[in-house]
Design a protein around this motif. Structure first.
Motif, mmCIF file in Angstrom:
data_model
loop_
_atom_site.group_PDB
_atom_site.id
_atom_site.type_symbol
_atom_site.label_atom_id
_atom_site.label_comp_id
_atom_site.label_asym_id
_atom_site.label_seq_id
_atom_site.Cartn_x
_atom_site.Cartn_y
_atom_site.Cartn_z
ATOM 1 N N GLU A 68 0.734 -4.485 6.322
ATOM 2 C CA GLU A 68 0.571 -4.162 4.699
ATOM 3 C C GLU A 68 -1.008 -3.306 4.728
ATOM 4 O OE1 GLU A 68 0.823 -7.402 2.334
ATOM 5 O OE2 GLU A 68 2.839 -7.883 2.992
ATOM 6 N N ALA A 69 -1.768 -3.752 5.364
ATOM 7 C CA ALA A 69 -3.157 -2.943 5.251
ATOM 8 C C ALA A 69 -2.973 -1.668 5.627
ATOM 9 C CB ALA A 69 -4.196 -3.753 5.986
ATOM 10 N N LEU A 114 -2.659 5.106 -0.012
ATOM 11 C CA LEU A 114 -3.764 5.765 -0.434
ATOM 12 C C LEU A 114 -4.233 7.087 -0.126
ATOM 13 C CD1 LEU A 114 -6.139 2.369 -0.635
ATOM 14 C CD2 LEU A 114 -4.948 3.704 -2.646
ATOM 15 N N GLY A 115 -3.912 7.298 1.259
ATOM 16 C CA GLY A 115 -4.137 8.590 1.892
ATOM 17 C C GLY A 115 -3.457 9.729 1.159
ATOM 18 N N GLY A 174 6.806 0.712 8.909
ATOM 19 C CA GLY A 174 6.039 0.885 7.460
ATOM 20 C C GLY A 174 6.759 1.190 6.129
ATOM 21 N N ILE A 175 7.845 1.838 6.583
ATOM 22 C CA ILE A 175 8.734 1.898 5.287
ATOM 23 C C ILE A 175 9.140 0.611 4.646
ATOM 24 C CG2 ILE A 175 10.926 3.055 4.585
ATOM 25 C CD1 ILE A 175 10.165 5.554 6.281
ATOM 26 N N TYR A 214 7.351 -2.214 -1.351
ATOM 27 C CA TYR A 214 7.021 -1.033 -2.432
ATOM 28 C C TYR A 214 6.423 0.128 -1.554
ATOM 29 C CZ TYR A 214 8.119 -4.599 -5.721
ATOM 30 O OH TYR A 214 8.512 -5.585 -6.314
ATOM 31 N N CYS A 215 6.294 0.331 -0.365
ATOM 32 C CA CYS A 215 5.722 1.237 0.540
ATOM 33 C C CYS A 215 6.504 2.419 0.251
ATOM 34 C CB CYS A 215 5.318 0.959 1.761
ATOM 35 S SG CYS A 215 4.790 2.235 2.743
#
Length: 484
Positions: A157-158, A165-166, A280-281, A285-286
């Motif tokens: 998650e981090a 953010l990137g 990661g997808i 909410y990513c």
């Protein structure tokens, strides 16, 4: 072989587990899996509370293509907010493509029911893809798959937060060159280890409402693309692709899974995003956040281009109006270029002159003067030279018609009215204009500044109007020019 998995949304925890199982089956069976999260079908009765959520359902139209060998449709969740009739109508869209529903549905084949308790939804996803592969080849369902061990590991998650953010930092602060949004996106995807992704936008935004559903455009423009690790470079115009070939263009690698995302703004479909489905997808909410950022950046880029286009058009209009104040003559009475009267000013002063001085025993002389060379002067020598030519003609009219009213009523046309005491003055004015025209032609210049003119004389009549006098003078000028 391409298998489509039509789901509601990946933020549903059960749906995420189904995707995990389907992804593993795609690897095991050596097929491409394309996940299409079109959210929910909305009934007409629920449109007030739906906002624009129905826009996501436009993604399902990309499943209506020969690119897919079979479809698995989670109709129970997709249609949970609408009627049975609408669900049936939705399923009928895919006639001609082998379809399996994830749960039992009247009139349709459903995947083998899963009875396991452990990893139930992962197993259901695995079974769905396995059944779809077999069904596409044999038109019958295979035996139930044995229980599987699922090794899919969610990303950190981090790491997902850092990625979001990137993306937001680059997109929202425009840390890329003008018109290089798509290239920036491709570079970010490549840096994140994504081997296939792309942003595709329609040439024109497609309106889509509940009352008037869209028709998927035949073509879509590929703005950026990475396919199997190869970063595809495009010129400014990009590459146009048939919307029937989006899946086969990107989903080429057997054993891989892909996901579609909808790019829309309000009532308008803007395009889609295609991406390899990575760990990661599926982090909460990513994907939705990435899609929101991509949509915002694409929208901003589109608006900036529209603004630039509109600004250029305004400059063109401003330039045109600066050469012909036929529109601006409603503002003020003076011609910005000659310092004399414009169209509005001429008619205002002409009416006042006639009302005050055109009485029995007087005659009115009306003239039209046309600068027939002005267009060529502007074209060959530029508008600045054309402006000088207009000012020179205004000086001549000031001399010849000093006791009358004159004005520039169009870019290359002047009108004059004089009220005279004696008859026969028209002829003397014609002679003076002829002399001035000859003098103008003899002036040393790179071009000929030639005037065509008509001067008509009118005796006072009670019902004679300025409009009638101008019309007759204009018709006489057209005869002189050979247009009548």
């Amino acid at each position: 072989m391409n298998i489509g998995l039509l789901i509601s949304e990946i933020e549903d925890k059960e749906v995420k587990k189904i995707i995990i199982g389907a992804n593993q089956a795609a690897k095991d069976k050596g097929v491409s899996l394309v996940v299409i999260p079109g959210k929910y079908l909305i009934s007409d009765a629920g449109d007030i509370n739906a906002g624009f959520e129905y826009q996501y359902s436009a993604l399902f139209d990309y499943a209506v293509t020969s690119d897919f060998d079979a479809l698995v449709i989670d109709i129970e969740r997709i249609g949970s907010k609408t009627t049975i009739l609408k669900k049936e109508a939705f399923l009928k869209k895919f006639e001609g493509i082998p379809v399996l529903t994830l749960t039992e549905t009247d009139g349709y084949k459903s995947v083998n029911p899963v009875n396991t308790v452990k990893n139930q939804f992962e197993q259901l996803g695995y079974e769905a893809v396995s059944d779809a592969v077999f069904y596409a080849k044999n038109q019958v369902l295979p035996p139930l798959e044995p229980a599987q061990d699922f090794t899919f590991v969610n990303g950190s998650e981090a790491d997902a937060l850092r990625a979001v953010l990137g993306v937001s930092d680059i997109f929202l602060h425009k840390k890329y060159a003008d018109d290089k949004l798509s290239e920036a996106f491709s570079q970010m995807a490549a840096n994140a280890g994504i081997s296939t992704c792309g942003i595709l936008l329609y040439e024109k935004n497609a309106r889509n409402t509940i009352k008037y559903p869209w028709t998927r455009p035949e073509e879509i423009s590929v703005k950026s693309a990475i396919i199997d690790g190869n970063n595809i470079s495009f010129k400014d115009e990009g590459m146009t692709l048939s919307t029937n070939k989006v899946i086969s263009t990107f989903a080429k690698n057997p054993g891989r899974s892909y996901i579609l995302g909808d790019i829309y703004a309000g009532e308008y479909q803007l395009g889609i995003m295609v991406s390899e489905l990575t760990e990661g997808i599926l982090i909460d909410y990513c994907f939705d956040n990435i899609m929101a950022l991509v949509t915002g950046a694409c929208r901003l880029s589109s608006l900036e281009k529209e603004l630039q286009k509109t600004t250029e058009e305004l400059y063109e209009v401003q330039e045109e109006l600066a050469r012909d104040d036929s529109v601006l003559d409603h503002i003020g009475e003076n011609d910005y270029l000659t310092g004399g009267l414009n169209r509005r000013g001429f008619f205002s002063r002409a009416y006042d002159l006639l009302k005050e001085k055109f009485v029995p025993g007087k005659s009115a002389l009306v003239a039209y003067i046309h600068m027939e060379s002005l267009k060529n002067i502007n074209s060959l020598y530029g508008h600045e030279e054309g402006d000088r030519a207009v000012k020179r003609v205004a000086q001549i009219l000031e001399e010849v018609f000093s006791d009358g009213v004159y004005g520039r009523i169009r870019g290359d046309e002047f009108a004059v009215i004089v009220v005279a005491d004696e008859e026969g003055k028209a002829e003397s004015l014609r002679e003076e204009m002829s002399e001035q025209n000859a003098k103008l032609l003899s002036e040393r210049s790179r071009y000929l500044n030639h005037l065509q003119y008509s001067i008509c004389e009118f005796s006072h009549e009670e019902n004679l109007s300025l409009r009638e006098m101008l019309k007759e003078t204009d018709e006489n000028l057209q005869r002189i020019k050979g247009n009548l």
